[in-house]
Design a protein around this motif. Sequence first.
Motif, PDB file in Angstrom:
ATOM      1  N   ASN A   6       0.831  -1.269  -0.062  1.00 36.94           N
ATOM      2  CA  ASN A   6       0.092   0.152   0.088  1.00 36.94           C
ATOM      3  C   ASN A   6       0.673   1.303   0.084  1.00 36.94           C
ATOM      4  O   ASN A   6       0.616   2.273  -0.513  1.00 36.94           O
ATOM      5  N   ILE A   7       2.039   1.290   0.645  1.00 38.34           N
ATOM      6  CA  ILE A   7       2.841   2.463   0.731  1.00 38.34           C
ATOM      7  C   ILE A   7       3.316   2.634  -0.490  1.00 38.34           C
ATOM      8  O   ILE A   7       3.701   3.419  -1.054  1.00 38.34           O
ATOM      9  N   LYS A   8       4.020   1.289  -1.061  1.00 35.73           N
ATOM     10  CA  LYS A   8       4.566   1.519  -2.494  1.00 35.73           C
ATOM     11  C   LYS A   8       3.671   2.265  -3.566  1.00 35.73           C
ATOM     12  O   LYS A   8       4.086   2.951  -4.381  1.00 35.73           O
ATOM     13  N   ASN A   9       2.386   1.656  -3.393  1.00 32.45           N
ATOM     14  CA  ASN A   9       1.351   2.202  -4.472  1.00 32.45           C
ATOM     15  C   ASN A   9       1.414   3.527  -4.021  1.00 32.45           C
ATOM     16  O   ASN A   9       1.179   4.348  -5.341  1.00 32.45           O
ATOM     17  N   ALA A  10       1.001   4.086  -2.854  1.00 35.54           N
ATOM     18  CA  ALA A  10       0.904   5.448  -2.595  1.00 35.54           C
ATOM     19  C   ALA A  10       2.192   6.316  -3.015  1.00 35.54           C
ATOM     20  O   ALA A  10       1.661   7.279  -3.822  1.00 35.54           O
ATOM     21  N   LEU A  11       2.908   5.941  -2.944  1.00 35.56           N
ATOM     22  CA  LEU A  11       4.312   6.413  -3.286  1.00 35.56           C
ATOM     23  C   LEU A  11       4.425   6.740  -4.728  1.00 35.56           C
ATOM     24  O   LEU A  11       4.818   7.881  -5.508  1.00 35.56           O
ATOM     25  N   LEU A  12       4.134   5.728  -5.556  1.00 37.25           N
ATOM     26  CA  LEU A  12       4.051   5.627  -6.948  1.00 37.25           C
ATOM     27  C   LEU A  12       3.030   6.665  -7.544  1.00 37.25           C
ATOM     28  O   LEU A  12       3.375   7.430  -8.458  1.00 37.25           O
ATOM     29  N   LEU A  13       1.751   6.650  -7.048  1.00 38.71           N
ATOM     30  CA  LEU A  13       0.905   7.622  -7.340  1.00 38.71           C
ATOM     31  C   LEU A  13       1.240   8.961  -6.993  1.00 38.71           C
ATOM     32  O   LEU A  13       1.058  10.015  -7.665  1.00 38.71           O
ATOM     33  N   LEU A  14       1.783   9.350  -5.920  1.00 32.68           N
ATOM     34  CA  LEU A  14       2.457  10.528  -5.698  1.00 32.68           C
ATOM     35  C   LEU A  14       3.446  11.244  -6.787  1.00 32.68           C
ATOM     36  O   LEU A  14       3.632  12.137  -7.232  1.00 32.68           O
ATOM     37  N   ILE A  15       4.410  10.160  -7.020  1.00 32.57           N
ATOM     38  CA  ILE A  15       5.557  10.303  -8.002  1.00 32.57           C
ATOM     39  C   ILE A  15       4.714  10.733  -9.540  1.00 32.57           C
ATOM     40  O   ILE A  15       5.152  11.627 -10.054  1.00 32.57           O
ATOM     41  N   ILE A  16       3.569   9.923  -9.851  1.00 31.67           N
ATOM     42  CA  ILE A  16       2.947  10.168 -11.068  1.00 31.67           C
ATOM     43  C   ILE A  16       2.447  11.534 -11.057  1.00 31.67           C
ATOM     44  O   ILE A  16       2.535  12.408 -12.032  1.00 31.67           O
ATOM     45  N   ALA A  17       1.604  11.727 -10.010  1.00 33.07           N
ATOM     46  CA  ALA A  17       0.840  13.015  -9.869  1.00 33.07           C
ATOM     47  C   ALA A  17       1.851  14.096 -10.035  1.00 33.07           C
ATOM     48  O   ALA A  17       1.576  15.189 -10.481  1.00 33.07           O
ATOM     49  N   GLY A  18       3.062  14.131  -9.151  1.00 31.70           N
ATOM     50  CA  GLY A  18       3.980  15.206  -9.325  1.00 31.70           C
ATOM     51  C   GLY A  18       4.573  15.698 -10.584  1.00 31.70           C
ATOM     52  O   GLY A  18       4.728  16.715 -11.090  1.00 31.70           O
ATOM     53  N   ALA A  19       4.694  14.416 -11.346  1.00 29.60           N
ATOM     54  CA  ALA A  19       5.412  14.353 -12.692  1.00 29.60           C
ATOM     55  C   ALA A  19       4.219  15.173 -13.449  1.00 29.60           C
ATOM     56  O   ALA A  19       4.508  16.157 -14.349  1.00 29.60           O
TER      57      ALA A  19
END
Length: 73
Positions: A6-19
């Motif tokens: 869940n943490i990995k998925n949340a971080l991945l979503l944050l990275i995508i949103a930031g990009a």
Amino acid sequence: MPPIENIKNALLLLIIAGAAHLLVGAFAADESLAAAQHEDEAISTRDIAARKVCQGRAFEWQGDVLTCFKEVP
């Protein structure tokens, strides 16, 4: 899902949103710069025409009205 996933998925979503946010911001900045450059070119072209019309004398734009000044002897 284990908590670590869940943490990995949340971080991945944050990275995508930031990009995505950076890309949108860069595009907006490019559009703003292009508009400013176009405006500068229009002002330069207008002033070049005014110098020609006023035969090198001082001039002033008041909106779309050009005033050429005469030299006083």
